[in-house]
Every structure is written in structure tokens, then in C-alpha cells.
Scaffold this motif. Structure first.
Motif, mmCIF file in Angstrom:
data_model
loop_
_atom_site.group_PDB
_atom_site.id
_atom_site.type_symbol
_atom_site.label_atom_id
_atom_site.label_comp_id
_atom_site.label_asym_id
_atom_site.label_seq_id
_atom_site.Cartn_x
_atom_site.Cartn_y
_atom_site.Cartn_z
ATOM 1 N N LEU A 89 0.838 -1.195 0.000
ATOM 2 C CA LEU A 89 0.000 0.000 0.000
ATOM 3 C C LEU A 89 0.874 1.246 0.000
ATOM 4 C CD1 LEU A 89 -1.490 -2.207 2.143
ATOM 5 C CD2 LEU A 89 -3.199 -0.418 2.084
ATOM 6 N N TYR A 100 -3.640 18.380 12.137
ATOM 7 C CA TYR A 100 -3.410 17.046 11.590
ATOM 8 C C TYR A 100 -3.162 17.093 10.093
ATOM 9 C CZ TYR A 100 -4.406 12.337 10.014
ATOM 10 O OH TYR A 100 -4.350 11.130 9.406
ATOM 11 N N LYS A 102 -3.538 15.153 6.938
ATOM 12 C CA LYS A 102 -4.354 14.014 6.525
ATOM 13 C C LYS A 102 -3.555 13.020 5.697
ATOM 14 C CE LYS A 102 -8.565 12.874 3.984
ATOM 15 N NZ LYS A 102 -9.034 11.894 4.980
ATOM 16 N N VAL A 103 -3.743 11.756 5.979
ATOM 17 C CA VAL A 103 -3.104 10.682 5.226
ATOM 18 C C VAL A 103 -4.174 9.932 4.450
ATOM 19 C CG1 VAL A 103 -1.762 8.554 5.371
ATOM 20 C CG2 VAL A 103 -1.288 10.431 6.951
ATOM 21 N N PHE A 105 -4.762 6.604 1.969
ATOM 22 C CA PHE A 105 -4.179 5.324 1.574
ATOM 23 C C PHE A 105 -4.749 4.863 0.244
ATOM 24 C CE2 PHE A 105 -1.907 3.754 5.342
ATOM 25 C CZ PHE A 105 -2.333 4.652 6.292
ATOM 26 N N GLY A 106 -3.897 4.212 -0.546
ATOM 27 C CA GLY A 106 -4.390 3.474 -1.689
ATOM 28 C C GLY A 106 -4.958 2.131 -1.231
ATOM 29 N N ILE A 107 -5.646 1.454 -2.141
ATOM 30 C CA ILE A 107 -6.250 0.163 -1.796
ATOM 31 C C ILE A 107 -5.211 -0.953 -1.815
ATOM 32 C CG2 ILE A 107 -7.940 -1.558 -2.561
ATOM 33 C CD1 ILE A 107 -9.724 0.727 -3.384
ATOM 34 N N GLY A 108 -4.125 -0.734 -2.543
ATOM 35 C CA GLY A 108 -3.039 -1.703 -2.514
ATOM 36 C C GLY A 108 -2.903 -2.535 -3.769
ATOM 37 N N PHE B 33 -4.071 6.673 16.253
ATOM 38 C CA PHE B 33 -5.095 6.655 15.210
ATOM 39 C C PHE B 33 -5.888 5.349 15.264
ATOM 40 C CE2 PHE B 33 -2.954 10.100 12.906
ATOM 41 C CZ PHE B 33 -1.655 9.958 13.356
ATOM 42 N N TYR B 35 -8.211 3.190 12.455
ATOM 43 C CA TYR B 35 -8.686 3.030 11.092
ATOM 44 C C TYR B 35 -9.563 1.784 11.025
ATOM 45 C CZ TYR B 35 -4.725 5.989 9.545
ATOM 46 O OH TYR B 35 -3.819 7.012 9.352
ATOM 47 N N GLN B 37 -10.504 -1.094 7.875
ATOM 48 C CA GLN B 37 -10.083 -1.499 6.545
ATOM 49 C C GLN B 37 -11.106 -2.467 5.983
ATOM 50 O OE1 GLN B 37 -6.414 -3.782 6.327
ATOM 51 N NE2 GLN B 37 -5.937 -2.931 4.314
ATOM 52 N N LEU B 41 -12.204 -0.661 -0.286
ATOM 53 C CA LEU B 41 -12.302 0.702 0.243
ATOM 54 C C LEU B 41 -11.004 1.176 0.876
ATOM 55 C CD1 LEU B 41 -15.839 0.600 1.905
ATOM 56 C CD2 LEU B 41 -15.210 1.578 -0.310
ATOM 57 N N GLY B 42 -10.102 0.275 1.162
ATOM 58 C CA GLY B 42 -8.844 0.673 1.769
ATOM 59 C C GLY B 42 -9.002 1.058 3.224
ATOM 60 N N LEU B 43 -8.006 1.769 3.738
ATOM 61 C CA LEU B 43 -8.046 2.220 5.117
ATOM 62 C C LEU B 43 -8.758 3.559 5.215
ATOM 63 C CD1 LEU B 43 -5.411 0.301 5.196
ATOM 64 C CD2 LEU B 43 -4.875 1.590 7.250
ATOM 65 N N LEU B 45 -9.895 6.568 8.086
ATOM 66 C CA LEU B 45 -9.623 7.058 9.436
ATOM 67 C C LEU B 45 -10.925 7.299 10.190
ATOM 68 C CD1 LEU B 45 -7.454 8.077 11.455
ATOM 69 C CD2 LEU B 45 -7.769 10.347 10.436
ATOM 70 N N PHE B 48 -8.636 10.199 15.553
ATOM 71 C CA PHE B 48 -7.252 10.249 15.966
ATOM 72 C C PHE B 48 -7.127 11.120 17.208
ATOM 73 C CE2 PHE B 48 -5.885 14.474 14.543
ATOM 74 C CZ PHE B 48 -6.882 14.794 13.642
ATOM 75 N N ASP B 59 -12.527 10.576 9.010
ATOM 76 C CA ASP B 59 -13.443 10.606 7.870
ATOM 77 C C ASP B 59 -14.776 9.907 8.136
ATOM 78 O OD1 ASP B 59 -10.522 10.048 5.876
ATOM 79 O OD2 ASP B 59 -11.551 11.955 6.269
#
Lengths: 115, 110
Positions: A89, A100, A102-103, A105-108, B33, B35, B37, B41-43, B45, B48, B59
Motif C-alpha cells: 500500500l 493534523y 491528513k493521510v 491510503f491506496g487500496i493496494g 489513530f 482506522y 479497513q 475501500l482501503g483504510l 480514518l 485520531f 473521515d
């Protein structure tokens, strides 16, 4: 809104091959980009982190590059081994004026290395 | 080496129950944090925290709350569990940059 895309979603290669995983992002105002590895049923393990001012980072057989202007990062794995089989990922941290960062993420990409 | 420990690897609960997921880190990190998964859809948040007793919505905070009474511990609370909260939950901590993740809790709500 930052979107992070990883292509391909899955990849199967024979052992010993060199391979490239791709990550693209829509907002180039990033703070850093991180590549993770996730084994089935496990958490994420950090592999490489590239700051926005850097072009690449290397760790052993892994090399990650960053091109902010085109919104792309690649993870290069040399001489792949069956133990490299996992989901990879990428995560992009945006710049912010405070608070903060924001991070996203991709799905991988699910990688399978065949012996 | 940073260690983030989640109290349960697998958890099965019933609809309507109040569920607590615990996370402990041993590196004195300010930021923690939660999350979830989900496939495709992935991770995402949930919440936090950047300090003791401080929390910020991520989110997808609806249906969840958090507690951070001590720096090393960050708890995720499902006030009244529902089936759409069946998921893998991942806790992470960080000082400034890279996030360190726990092994996750696979939660099933029946």
C-alpha cells in the motif's frame, strides 16, 4: 480531495524477477509518501518513507521514487522472492497549515511471487 | 523498535452491544489513530488523538467514540454495534512521520 490509486490491483510474477508497483495521487501538495507492506490478516509494516523534497529512497532490494509534478510514485523490488508475497500500500500525507496532516491510503497491490 | 499492541486479534459481538477495542503503544508517541479497513475501500480514518484527552474526528466517525486517558492507550468504542461495523480495525501511533501499526482486530457483529 486527495485520491490515491494503485495499479495493478494484483500481480503475479516468477521468483527472481524485478518488478514495479505504481501509486498515483491527485493533489501534488504532499508532505511525504510512504510505502507499506501488509501480510494477510496482519497490520501494516512501513517499508520506505519519501519526504516531498526527496526523489527516492532505498532499503535493501527496495527502491521507491517520487515525482510530485506528475503525481506518481513507484516501488521497485529487485530479484523478487516468495517471501515478498503480500499486499503493498502507498499512503500520501498532505501538507497543512497546522493541525493534523491528513493521510490517504491506496487500496493496494496484491503481489504473489511464484517459486 | 516501536510496538503497537491491540488487545484482541478476533472478536465476535452481537448487534446492539457496546464494544471496546483497546490499543497500547510503548514509544511515548503523541499521535494515535484508529482506522477500519474494508475490501475495495482501503483504510479509512475513524478518529485520531494528538495528546491525552484530545481527540479529533476522522473521515467516518459516525457510530464510534474514543477515549485517551493515558498517553500510551487509545480506545475505540462502538456505542451500539451494528452489522455494518463488521470490519478489520487497525490502530497506529506516530511521533511525527511514519505511522506504526498494530496487527489489527477482526471484528464481526452478528
Amino acid at each position: 480531495k486527495q485520491e490515491v490509486t494503485q495499479i495493478p490491483a494484483a500481480l503475479s510474477v516468477p521468483e527472481g524477477e524485478n518488478l514495479v508497483l505504481n501509486c498515483s495521487f491527485t493533489d501534488s501538495a504532499i508532505y511525504n509518501l510512504q510505502w507499506f507492506r501488509q501480510d494477510p490478516g496482519k497490520g501494516l509494516t512501513s517499508l520506505l518513507l519519501i519526504q516531498s523534497s526527496q526523489r527516492e529512497q532505498t532499503s535493501g532490494r527496495l527502491n521507491a521514487s517520487l515525482d510530485k509534478s506528475s503525481g506518481r510514485s513507484t516501488l521497485y523490488i529487485a530479484a523478487s522472492q516468495p517471501g515478498d508475497s503480500a499486499t503493498y500500500l502507498c499512503a500520501v500525507r498532505l501538507r497543512s497549515s497546522g493541525g493534523y496532516q491528513k493521510v490517504t491510503f491506496g487500496i493496494g497491490t496484491k503481489l504473489q511471487v511464484i517459486p | 523498535d516501536v510496538k503497537v499492541t491491540q488487545s484482541s486479534r478476533y472478536l465476535v459481538k452481537r448487534t446492539g452491544e457496546k464494544v471496546f477495542l483497546e490499543c497500547v503503544q510503548d514509544m511515548d508517541h503523541e499521535n494515535m489513530f484508529w482506522y477500519r479497513q474494508d475490501p475495495g475501500l482501503g483504510l479509512r480514518l475513524i478518529y485520531f488523538s494528538y495528546d491525552v484527552k484530545m481527540k479529533e474526528k476522522g473521515d467516518i466517525p459516525e457510530g464510534y467514540s474514543v477515549s485517551r486517558e493515558k498517553k500510551e492507550r487509545f480506545s475505540l468504542i462502538l456505542e451500539s454495534a451494528s452489522t455494518n461495523q463488521t470490519s478489520m480495525y487497525l490502530c497506529a501511533s506516530s511521533l511525527n512521520r511514519p505511522q506504526h501499526f498494530g496487527d489489527g482486530t477482526r471484528l464481526s457483529i452478528l
